[in-house]
Write an enzyme that holds these catalytic residues in place. Structure first.
Site, PDB file in Angstrom:
ATOM      1  N   GLY A  85      40.734  50.222  35.571  1.00 42.27           N
ATOM      2  CA  GLY A  85      42.181  50.222  35.394  1.00 42.27           C
ATOM      3  C   GLY A  85      42.592  49.200  34.354  1.00 42.27           C
ATOM      4  O   GLY A  85      41.772  48.409  33.884  1.00 42.27           O
ATOM      5  N   LEU A  86      43.875  49.245  34.024  1.00 44.73           N
ATOM      6  CA  LEU A  86      44.432  48.274  33.077  1.00 44.73           C
ATOM      7  C   LEU A  86      45.089  47.159  33.875  1.00 44.73           C
ATOM      8  O   LEU A  86      45.618  47.400  34.967  1.00 44.73           O
ATOM      9  CB  LEU A  86      45.454  48.973  32.169  1.00 44.73           C
ATOM     10  CG  LEU A  86      44.878  50.129  31.334  1.00 44.73           C
ATOM     11  CD1 LEU A  86      45.991  50.846  30.576  1.00 44.73           C
ATOM     12  CD2 LEU A  86      43.808  49.636  30.374  1.00 44.73           C
ATOM     13  N   SER A 127      45.860  44.024  44.119  1.00 46.43           N
ATOM     14  CA  SER A 127      46.208  42.707  43.591  1.00 46.43           C
ATOM     15  C   SER A 127      47.309  42.071  44.428  1.00 46.43           C
ATOM     16  O   SER A 127      48.175  42.770  44.980  1.00 46.43           O
ATOM     17  CB  SER A 127      46.715  42.898  42.160  1.00 46.43           C
ATOM     18  OG  SER A 127      47.360  41.734  41.707  1.00 46.43           O
ATOM     19  N   TYR A 151      52.612  47.004  36.084  1.00 52.31           N
ATOM     20  CA  TYR A 151      51.227  46.831  36.557  1.00 52.31           C
ATOM     21  C   TYR A 151      51.198  46.719  38.079  1.00 52.31           C
ATOM     22  O   TYR A 151      50.451  47.424  38.765  1.00 52.31           O
ATOM     23  CB  TYR A 151      50.612  45.583  35.906  1.00 52.31           C
ATOM     24  CG  TYR A 151      49.384  45.079  36.608  1.00 52.31           C
ATOM     25  CD1 TYR A 151      48.204  45.814  36.595  1.00 52.31           C
ATOM     26  CD2 TYR A 151      49.397  43.875  37.325  1.00 52.31           C
ATOM     27  CE1 TYR A 151      47.078  45.366  37.264  1.00 52.31           C
ATOM     28  CE2 TYR A 151      48.277  43.416  37.984  1.00 52.31           C
ATOM     29  CZ  TYR A 151      47.113  44.166  37.951  1.00 52.31           C
ATOM     30  OH  TYR A 151      46.014  43.714  38.623  1.00 52.31           O
ATOM     31  N   LYS A 155      49.652  49.312  41.259  1.00 53.03           N
ATOM     32  CA  LYS A 155      48.761  48.921  42.363  1.00 53.03           C
ATOM     33  C   LYS A 155      49.403  49.261  43.703  1.00 53.03           C
ATOM     34  O   LYS A 155      48.755  49.790  44.618  1.00 53.03           O
ATOM     35  CB  LYS A 155      48.455  47.420  42.295  1.00 53.03           C
ATOM     36  CG  LYS A 155      47.605  47.014  41.102  1.00 53.03           C
ATOM     37  CD  LYS A 155      46.176  47.520  41.247  1.00 53.03           C
ATOM     38  CE  LYS A 155      45.314  47.175  40.050  1.00 53.03           C
ATOM     39  NZ  LYS A 155      44.016  47.845  40.044  1.00 53.03           N
ATOM     40  N   ASN A 181      43.675  34.967  42.386  1.00 49.02           N
ATOM     41  CA  ASN A 181      43.315  34.680  40.978  1.00 49.02           C
ATOM     42  C   ASN A 181      41.803  34.514  40.836  1.00 49.02           C
ATOM     43  O   ASN A 181      41.296  33.386  40.928  1.00 49.02           O
ATOM     44  CB  ASN A 181      44.049  33.418  40.505  1.00 49.02           C
ATOM     45  CG  ASN A 181      45.526  33.672  40.271  1.00 49.02           C
ATOM     46  OD1 ASN A 181      46.248  34.100  41.185  1.00 49.02           O
ATOM     47  ND2 ASN A 181      46.001  33.422  39.068  1.00 49.02           N
ATOM     48  N   LEU A 202      44.617  31.239  32.733  1.00 44.44           N
ATOM     49  CA  LEU A 202      44.426  29.791  32.644  1.00 44.44           C
ATOM     50  C   LEU A 202      42.964  29.381  32.464  1.00 44.44           C
ATOM     51  O   LEU A 202      42.633  28.624  31.545  1.00 44.44           O
ATOM     52  CB  LEU A 202      45.007  29.142  33.912  1.00 44.44           C
ATOM     53  CG  LEU A 202      44.913  27.632  33.975  1.00 44.44           C
ATOM     54  CD1 LEU A 202      45.764  26.990  32.884  1.00 44.44           C
ATOM     55  CD2 LEU A 202      45.344  27.128  35.346  1.00 44.44           C
ATOM     56  N   ARG A 233      48.521  28.414  42.114  1.00 38.90           N
ATOM     57  CA  ARG A 233      47.906  29.712  42.417  1.00 38.90           C
ATOM     58  C   ARG A 233      46.712  29.517  43.336  1.00 38.90           C
ATOM     59  O   ARG A 233      46.146  28.428  43.426  1.00 38.90           O
ATOM     60  CB  ARG A 233      47.397  30.393  41.132  1.00 38.90           C
ATOM     61  CG  ARG A 233      48.482  30.760  40.130  1.00 38.90           C
ATOM     62  CD  ARG A 233      49.342  31.905  40.626  1.00 38.90           C
ATOM     63  NE  ARG A 233      50.311  32.312  39.633  1.00 38.90           N
ATOM     64  CZ  ARG A 233      51.504  31.741  39.457  1.00 38.90           C
ATOM     65  NH1 ARG A 233      51.871  30.740  40.239  1.00 38.90           N
ATOM     66  NH2 ARG A 233      52.326  32.179  38.545  1.00 38.90           N
ATOM     67  N   ARG A 294      56.688  30.379  31.500  1.00 46.50           N
ATOM     68  CA  ARG A 294      56.336  31.712  30.992  1.00 46.50           C
ATOM     69  C   ARG A 294      57.184  32.729  31.740  1.00 46.50           C
ATOM     70  O   ARG A 294      57.212  32.723  32.972  1.00 46.50           O
ATOM     71  CB  ARG A 294      54.844  31.958  31.236  1.00 46.50           C
ATOM     72  CG  ARG A 294      54.288  33.198  30.595  1.00 46.50           C
ATOM     73  CD  ARG A 294      52.762  33.224  30.666  1.00 46.50           C
ATOM     74  NE  ARG A 294      52.235  33.278  32.025  1.00 46.50           N
ATOM     75  CZ  ARG A 294      50.935  33.401  32.315  1.00 46.50           C
ATOM     76  NH1 ARG A 294      50.045  33.474  31.340  1.00 46.50           N
ATOM     77  NH2 ARG A 294      50.528  33.446  33.561  1.00 46.50           N
TER      78      ARG A 294
HETATM   79  N1  UFG Z   1      49.077  29.001  32.737  1.00 50.69           N
HETATM   80  C1  UFG Z   1      49.353  27.980  31.854  1.00 50.69           C
HETATM   81  N2  UFG Z   1      48.863  28.095  30.576  1.00 50.69           N
HETATM   82  C2  UFG Z   1      48.118  29.158  30.150  1.00 50.69           C
HETATM   83  C3  UFG Z   1      47.852  30.202  31.090  1.00 50.69           C
HETATM   84  C4  UFG Z   1      48.349  30.088  32.369  1.00 50.69           C
HETATM   85  O1  UFG Z   1      50.003  27.006  32.177  1.00 50.69           O
HETATM   86  O2  UFG Z   1      47.714  29.203  28.971  1.00 50.69           O
HETATM   87  C5  UFG Z   1      49.580  28.878  34.118  1.00 50.69           C
HETATM   88  C6  UFG Z   1      50.541  29.976  34.535  1.00 50.69           C
HETATM   89  O3  UFG Z   1      51.859  29.656  34.163  1.00 50.69           O
HETATM   90  C7  UFG Z   1      50.314  30.026  36.052  1.00 50.69           C
HETATM   91  C8  UFG Z   1      48.830  29.679  36.197  1.00 50.69           C
HETATM   92  O4  UFG Z   1      48.474  29.011  34.994  1.00 50.69           O
HETATM   93  O5  UFG Z   1      51.064  29.028  36.682  1.00 50.69           O
HETATM   94  C9  UFG Z   1      47.950  30.893  36.367  1.00 50.69           C
HETATM   95  O6  UFG Z   1      48.184  31.806  35.314  1.00 50.69           O
HETATM   96  P1  UFG Z   1      47.184  33.031  35.032  1.00 50.69           P
HETATM   97  O7  UFG Z   1      47.698  33.721  33.805  1.00 50.69           O
HETATM   98  O8  UFG Z   1      45.777  32.547  34.999  1.00 50.69           O
HETATM   99  O9  UFG Z   1      47.331  33.934  36.309  1.00 50.69           O
HETATM  100  P2  UFG Z   1      48.643  34.638  36.921  1.00 50.69           P
HETATM  101  O10 UFG Z   1      48.801  34.070  38.295  1.00 50.69           O
HETATM  102  O11 UFG Z   1      49.795  34.572  36.033  1.00 50.69           O
HETATM  103  O12 UFG Z   1      48.187  36.168  36.910  1.00 50.69           O
HETATM  104  C10 UFG Z   1      47.256  36.651  37.816  1.00 50.69           C
HETATM  105  C11 UFG Z   1      46.522  37.841  37.199  1.00 50.69           C
HETATM  106  C12 UFG Z   1      47.444  39.009  36.991  1.00 50.69           C
HETATM  107  C13 UFG Z   1      48.206  39.317  38.278  1.00 50.69           C
HETATM  108  C14 UFG Z   1      48.893  38.084  38.773  1.00 50.69           C
HETATM  109  C15 UFG Z   1      49.618  38.300  40.063  1.00 50.69           C
HETATM  110  O13 UFG Z   1      45.950  37.470  35.965  1.00 50.69           O
HETATM  111  O14 UFG Z   1      46.672  40.145  36.642  1.00 50.69           O
HETATM  112  O15 UFG Z   1      47.932  37.051  38.958  1.00 50.69           O
HETATM  113  O16 UFG Z   1      48.718  38.670  41.043  1.00 50.69           O
HETATM  114  F1  UFG Z   1      49.129  40.272  38.048  1.00 50.69           F
END
Ligand code: UFG
Length: 370
Positions: A85-86, A127, A151, A155, A181, A202, A233, A294
């Site tokens: 999946g995407l 997810s 997305y 799911k 995560n 991250l 997270r 973000r």
């Molecule tokens: N973050 C930063 N800098 C970065 C990247 C992330 O500060 O360069 C922070 C984000 O703001 C967040 C945390 O790190 O607070 C985690 O971010 P991620 O992008 O690693 O993960 P997310 O929780 O945003 O996203 C994940 C999955 C998605 C899913 C989402 C909700 O990657 O596919 O959880 O379940 F949709």
């Protein structure tokens, strides 16, 4: 007795390839169905280095009914782990139809093909995003759905479709795994995440900063209502997630019906806590700058992990330090990803073995290297 075959859609990707390792270690033979659009077939060679078994690859799209029928006919599959999946939230906002097509139509085509083949045991890669951002943490499986982007909606819809299917036909055994995560890499350093371009997530971003590939990390917001102001997270080691699939497979095969299970540790970590853990693991300083929030990010959420333990007998065993250490090992050993060479193998022999003395890369039969 030959090892039971499990079709793993998306099995060449990050979570898929680690799941193949866990399946092989549990005595199964994965058959990978993957388009390789977002993944690399060489990940399966790395699976072979670790386990001594290279999964068969069927290069096909999960929406292709004829290809699915051929795969089921050719491989005597017992059950399916569906990860294809995407998964990029931003991309799903820009291209919703693409997401509904691959994620929703793909899951429908797969379920239909399984039904035709009489294979009715399914583990589905869902997810935590199905919960949306309005629940207090820890989030339990009974929390109502409220996805906030296409997305997440795909799911959530697939989960609903599978719940309807299980109500209509009690022969099905289904487990939907809600990942929080997933991060880290296999502890051998042979298998890990390969982001396409600059990482959105991250952990791979931090890893590239530590390696000197990127100058600094931008912290997306330090003014949240959390202990240190940064987002929180539930990071969970990818091998724990992989082993969660094996536990879910056992359960779905034994018990008809549908089960939803969170795959998380039950603990949250802030961005700054992850940075500190990575600095400890790598011995490098991670330069960072505080940026704006973000769009679409929730301040903080983590799993209620108790139900997965009760229903699957699964819980995460690896902590944040190990997640960072394994990410760093993968990063250092493979600065060019799968382009970096691995030692040649005698077919059927594993290169990696994790034993009581720690982590070793070596032959388990005394004659692996050729
Ligand atoms: N973050 C930063 N800098 C970065 C990247 C992330 O500060 O360069 C922070 C984000 O703001 C967040 C945390 O790190 O607070 C985690 O971010 P991620 O992008 O690693 O993960 P997310 O929780 O945003 O996203 C994940 C999955 C998605 C899913 C989402 C909700 O990657 O596919 O959880 O379940 F949709």
């Amino acid at each position: 007795m030959p090892a039971p075959r499990i079709l793993v859609t998306g099995g060449a990707g990050f979570i898929g390839s680690h799941t193949c390792v866990a399946l092989i270690e549990a005595g199964y033979q994965p058959v990978v169905l993957d388009t390789l659009v977002n993944s690399d077939a060489r990940s399966l060679k790395r699976v072979a280095c670790i386990t001594g078994v290279e999964p068969v690859l069927v290069r096909a799209d999960v929406r292709d009914a004829a290809a699915l029928d051929r795969a089921f006919a050719a491989h005597e599959v017992r059950a399916v782990v569906h990860l294809a999946g995407l998964k990029a939230v931003g991309e799903s906002v820009a291209d919703p139809l693409g997401y509904y097509d691959v994620n929703l139509a793909g899951s429908l085509a797969l379920a239909r093909a399984m039904d035709r083949a009489g294979v009715r045991t399914l583990v589905f890669s869902s997810s935590a995003t199905v919960y949306g951002d309005s629940h207090p943490s820890p989030i339990a499986e009974a929390a109502p759905h409220g996805p906030v982007n296409p997305y997440g909606r795909t799911k959530s819809m697939v989960e609903s479709m599978l719940a309807d299917l299980s109500r209509a036909d009690p022969r099905w055994g289904i487990a939907c795994l809600r990942y929080f995560n997933p991060v880290g890499a296999h502890e051998s350093g042979l298998l890990g995440e390969l982001p396409n371009g600059p990482p959105n997530n991250l952990m791979p971003y931090i890893s590239q900063v530590a390696a000197g590939e990127r100058e600094y990390l931008v912290v997306h917001g330090a003014d949240y209502d959390t202990a240190d102001g940064t987002g929180v997270r539930d990071y969970v080691h990818v091998m724990d997630v992989a082993e969660g699939h094996v536990a879910a497979l056992h359960r779905a095969a034994r018990r008809p019906g549908i089960l939803m299970a969170n795959l998380g540790t039950g603990h949250g970590a802030s961005v700054l806590e992850v940075v500190s853990a990575f600095e400890r693991a790598s011995g490098r300083r991670i330069a960072l700058r505080i940026g704006p929030r973000r769009p679409g990010d929730a301040p903080a959420y983590w799993a209620d992990a108790r139900s997965a333990w009760r229903t699957l007998g699964w819980r995460a065993r690896r902590d944040l330090d190990q997640m960072c250490a394994d990410s760093w090992r993968w990063q250092c050993a493979n600065p060019h990803g799968f382009d970096d060479p691995v030692p040649a193998l005698v077919p059927g022999a594993a290169l990696f073995q994790n034993n009581d003395r720690g982590i070793n890369i070596h032959s388990n039969r005394g004659h692996t290297h050729v």
